[in-house]
Design a protein around this motif. Sequence first.
Motif, mmCIF file in Angstrom:
data_model
loop_
_atom_site.group_PDB
_atom_site.id
_atom_site.type_symbol
_atom_site.label_atom_id
_atom_site.label_comp_id
_atom_site.label_asym_id
_atom_site.label_seq_id
_atom_site.Cartn_x
_atom_site.Cartn_y
_atom_site.Cartn_z
ATOM 1 N N HIS A 22 25.418 2.993 24.677
ATOM 2 C CA HIS A 22 24.546 1.936 25.194
ATOM 3 C C HIS A 22 23.867 2.394 26.481
ATOM 4 O O HIS A 22 22.700 2.104 26.713
ATOM 5 C CB HIS A 22 25.352 0.658 25.428
ATOM 6 N N GLU A 25 20.933 4.495 25.558
ATOM 7 C CA GLU A 25 19.822 3.627 25.114
ATOM 8 C C GLU A 25 19.110 2.999 26.305
ATOM 9 O O GLU A 25 17.881 2.932 26.364
ATOM 10 C CB GLU A 25 20.358 2.485 24.246
ATOM 11 N N GLN A 26 19.905 2.523 27.244
ATOM 12 C CA GLN A 26 19.329 1.868 28.421
ATOM 13 C C GLN A 26 18.523 2.855 29.254
ATOM 14 O O GLN A 26 17.475 2.520 29.795
ATOM 15 C CB GLN A 26 20.443 1.247 29.271
ATOM 16 N N GLU A 29 15.286 3.443 27.528
ATOM 17 C CA GLU A 29 14.420 2.286 27.724
ATOM 18 C C GLU A 29 13.758 2.298 29.101
ATOM 19 O O GLU A 29 12.628 1.863 29.262
ATOM 20 C CB GLU A 29 15.258 1.018 27.559
ATOM 21 N N ARG A 30 14.469 2.830 30.082
ATOM 22 C CA ARG A 30 13.929 2.861 31.438
ATOM 23 C C ARG A 30 13.139 4.146 31.724
ATOM 24 O O ARG A 30 12.798 4.420 32.866
ATOM 25 C CB ARG A 30 15.077 2.752 32.451
ATOM 26 N N CYS A 69 23.312 4.482 15.842
ATOM 27 C CA CYS A 69 21.895 4.858 15.798
ATOM 28 C C CYS A 69 21.700 5.887 14.697
ATOM 29 O O CYS A 69 22.657 6.380 14.116
ATOM 30 C CB CYS A 69 21.439 5.417 17.140
ATOM 31 N N HIS A 77 14.736 12.007 21.455
ATOM 32 C CA HIS A 77 14.440 11.697 22.849
ATOM 33 C C HIS A 77 14.796 12.848 23.783
ATOM 34 O O HIS A 77 14.934 12.656 24.988
ATOM 35 C CB HIS A 77 15.161 10.420 23.271
ATOM 36 N N LYS A 304 24.206 -1.288 31.604
ATOM 37 C CA LYS A 304 22.893 -1.675 32.133
ATOM 38 C C LYS A 304 22.844 -1.458 33.645
ATOM 39 O O LYS A 304 21.860 -0.937 34.185
ATOM 40 C CB LYS A 304 22.601 -3.146 31.808
ATOM 41 N N HIS A 430 24.399 -8.520 24.292
ATOM 42 C CA HIS A 430 23.137 -7.953 24.761
ATOM 43 C C HIS A 430 22.483 -8.837 25.817
ATOM 44 O O HIS A 430 21.322 -8.639 26.158
ATOM 45 C CB HIS A 430 22.194 -7.712 23.585
ATOM 46 N N LYS A 456 17.455 -7.991 20.085
ATOM 47 C CA LYS A 456 18.760 -7.401 19.803
ATOM 48 C C LYS A 456 19.873 -8.460 19.749
ATOM 49 O O LYS A 456 21.040 -8.123 19.589
ATOM 50 C CB LYS A 456 19.154 -6.335 20.825
#
Lengths: 834, 135
Positions: A22, A25-26, A29-30, A69, A77, A304, A430, A456
Amino acid sequence: MNVSHSDKQQLIVIGNGMVGHHLVEQLIERGATEAYRIIVFGEERHLAYDRVHLSEYFAGRDAESLALCASDYYAEHGIELRLSEAVTEIDRDNGEVVTDQGRYSYDRLVLATGSYPFVPPIPGNDRPNCLVYRTLEDLDAIRAAAEKATTGVVVGGGLLGLEAANALRGLNLDTAVVEFAPRLMPMQVDSEGGELLREKIESLGVQVLTERATQRIEDGEASFHRMVFQDDKVLETDLIVFSAGIRPRDELARDSGLEMGERGGVVVDDHCLTSDPTILAVGEVALWNNSIFGLVGPGYQMAKAAADTLTQGELTFRGADMSTKLKLLGVDVGSIGDAHGDRSPGARMFRYLDQIKQEYRKLVVSSDGKKLLGAMLVGDNSYYDTLMQYYSNGLELPADPASLILPSTEGAPTLGADALPETATICSCHNVTKGDVCASIDTGATDLGAVKAETKASTGCGGCAALLKSVVDHELESRGVEVDKSICEHFAYTRQELYGIVRVEGIKTFSELIKKHGRGLGCDICKPAVASILASCFNEPITDASHIPLQDTNDTFMANMQKNGTYSVVPRVPGGEITPDKLIALGEVGKKYGLYTKITGGQRIDLFGAQLHDLPDIWQELIDAGFETGHAYGKATRTVKSCVGSTWCRYGVQDSVSMALHVENRYKGLRSPHKLKFAVSGCTRECAEAQSKDVGVIATENGWNLYVCGNGGMRPRHAELFATDLDDETLIQYIDRFLMFYIRTADRLQRTSVWRENLDGGLDYLKDVIIHDSLGIADELEKQMQDVVDRYECEWANALKDPEKLKRFRSYVNDDRPDPNIIVTEERGQLRPA
Amino acid sequence: MSTATALKTETEADVSWQTLCTKNDLVAFSGVAAWIETAEGPAQVALFYLPTGPNTPGLPGHETELYAIDHHDPFSKANVIARGIVGDLKGQPVVASPIYKQHFRLKDGVCLEDESVQLRTWPVRFEGDEVWIKA
Ligand SMILES: Cc1cc2nc3c(=O)[nH]c(=O)nc-3n(C[C@H](O)[C@H](O)[C@H](O)COP(=O)(O)OP(=O)(O)OC[C@H]3O[C@@H](n4cnc5c(N)ncnc54)[C@H](O)[C@@H]3O)c2cc1C
Ligand code: HEM
Ligand code: SF4
Ligand code: SF4
């Protein structure tokens, strides 16, 4: 030695579990891949997977479907994922981590190493078949051990212990749970709740032993192990699973001198920073405010916060709610906030106990009776969502809070989706609020699937699925979006509704149905759908004048159209059993009509290349040789594949061929929303591949195990174990009910697998309906099936008797010439399209 | 088993109508195929018969009962159009190709999924019990 890229900082993540993933992923995303070159180390050989749903591995899900995933996500990525490579040391002085493959330098480091199952220091705990329950590999070991075992014991009666007990039960072991404390789930429930839980679990055949401290484990007499308890009582078992709590995997941090908690765990602050500010820790290894959070939701929140810390964001971790709702061994258990009421001075309680229905509920409210501080549920979790909203949003309680836990007769205040504030958390995994859901609807999401994809929500533990659906439905409705589920422009009904209308009103033709309930002429969507419904209900010959225009060309001509306009012919070969004489007959027909022959995947023989006008002659010869139509052209029962079973095979425990013949002869001709495939295997070696079928039957020493809702094809799905050790009669009874329930409730062209995945309440609900007859429709379903069975007639035999029907089998109504477009050529001794 | 009907031509003010088959050869709300002679040579035609009556589904204002459209499916290149399902989309009678499911308007043969594709159509009518086509 691995040198970091000059303009990018090197970020290393240790651990590719749920929280580590996670975090990645975060970070993506950033946009953190701009600033960092990221390397992730995972000790397990699998890509991060859904540990929360780990037990589903036993229910047929594989590592790939549990993966969090796609396999190329990391590479896509630009992130280097090094699986099967454990970090063995952190060298803080040089800013490097060490593995058995080399040393890697880091600028920033994140520990996401999770935890390991605690195995109590009992002499003998390292004997073979003493296992734990945490990883896919653990489950493989348990499965392997269970094959040679008949009994199993779980040490530890907490949440995970009961889940493990359920898994052992599912592996057909006689199962017991041994708990040190005086009751089950001491963390979540009180003594009254624990007692109820125990009764329920014992009624499922799982033995519960509380207040038992295991002293040692030694060789057993009747079984592999003997467990000796404090009072010298003993328990014999073949297999032991320890589930006595988890401990943080903090050894790397400890060895490198980071600040640790007294009882383990890497100390972190609100930014998830450890005592070394270049190093962060998240998930179950991290200790925040002296607490370890053993749930995925808080772990995700830490991920996060850590991602923000690494990208100069603001988010911090400020603790998390440990409320949970679970179904353990089919028993609902819920715990919200301060469920015991021992953390809130002055709190008052309401309790409700029903020993007949075995339900227990407790509310902990503030001294003024206005706020909900905690709640405990055993036996019925339908109260959870509402209580959770009162709790997490600090809503004021109704004048009589007890009404919230009394059985909902009428007038019990339920908190509708509209009563929730915008800030109400819907999905805690989430962290999605009602406001987020509304925003996604405002920007164009028009159904549940779209909202889930965008926010999500409900894609973590799934606990919020029902609440999310009601919020989405409510919001869509309030925006005037009518969720249009009509089958097509001719009927404002779903397939399921049309099925109901046909049954209730006894409508037997399409023209009557469209006159009464539709408009226009119909189309290629509704006509075959209605044809299928009519056939499922009344089983009239599909070639009757009123039905023939509704059918797809395959059904019309009772053969499968191939790409050049010719047809293939597949006679039924029940169970794949065929006499030499019949084989010869097939060969002769193939030769005479110049047909290409091929063995199908369903254990029968396909004859390709027949021209329309030859079909009746071909079928006359096949019927004379004793064949019946195989319905290969229809959304209908296709084949029942079988292995030779106990008749020939040295492993077989039942006569799988006879059962396959029985099943195929019973359901042949049954039309349904989509095709139906079956198989019967004579033992657990499963040579007939029954677990890839809509209905799979596998022989056991004591009868038959029934599997449902599998399929092969484009998106394969393993069938799920539905019932075990059935006798012949019960097996057929369950299949009757199952198939008719599917026919009644599925969408058009929906295979049983997709239907099952969309079924609210899932497998448990299906079992309730089929096995426990929770809807009170079992008799009706059986009767409807018997009707269809009684009306079976080979469609080809029927058509051959009727010159009117044969009229259609002319390539041209005014000429006998064959279609000059059909050109064939020879290949490997057979004809094929040129 | 086919009833080969003798082709009979009638030349009348430059228009050639030919008999094709009888009403009994048709299948209500479905199609059959036939051979016709055209100026360009023989062709295969799909005939669709949509009767109106008290017990049949119908379109508002729907009268035409008979359509003749090319039997050749340009997408699959097979002669199969007569074996498609007929119905209507937004009130226009159509046939769906049985192979890849494109819809063709019965009136003018235009493919609704790709309007650049159009099947040939021919005028057809009943003459008593006989089906006549102009080609
Ligand atoms: C059967 C089961 C059911 C559960 N059910 C629920 C539930 O219903 N709800 C809920 O909220 N939570 C549930 N949990 C808990 C949840 O799975 C955990 O909270 C979550 O997985 C924690 O994530 P993590 O990343 O911290 O640890 P993990 O998911 O354990 O990941 C840590 C990973 O790091 C790897 N690792 C460790 N050390 C090293 C090293 N030195 N080098 C490289 N890799 C290393 C480990 O092999 C592991 O793969 C359940 C857990 C189990 C086992
Ligand atoms: C192939 C089978 C399965 C898949 C792909 C799957 C996946 C999921 C997903 C994505 C959710 C989120 C909810 C949603 O999207 O609606 C969920 C919910 C859930 N799953 Fe699974 N799951 C499967 C089978 C099972 C099984 C066998 C169990 C039990 C052992 C289980 C237990 C749960 C529970 C309890 C929930 C919460 C449901 C709710 O509260 O409505 N699942 N699952
Ligand atoms: S499934 Fe069992 S009985 Fe059937 S062929 Fe395989 S080994 Fe033999
Ligand atoms: S796998 Fe594809 S090519 Fe092969 S038979 Fe099926 S649809 Fe045809």
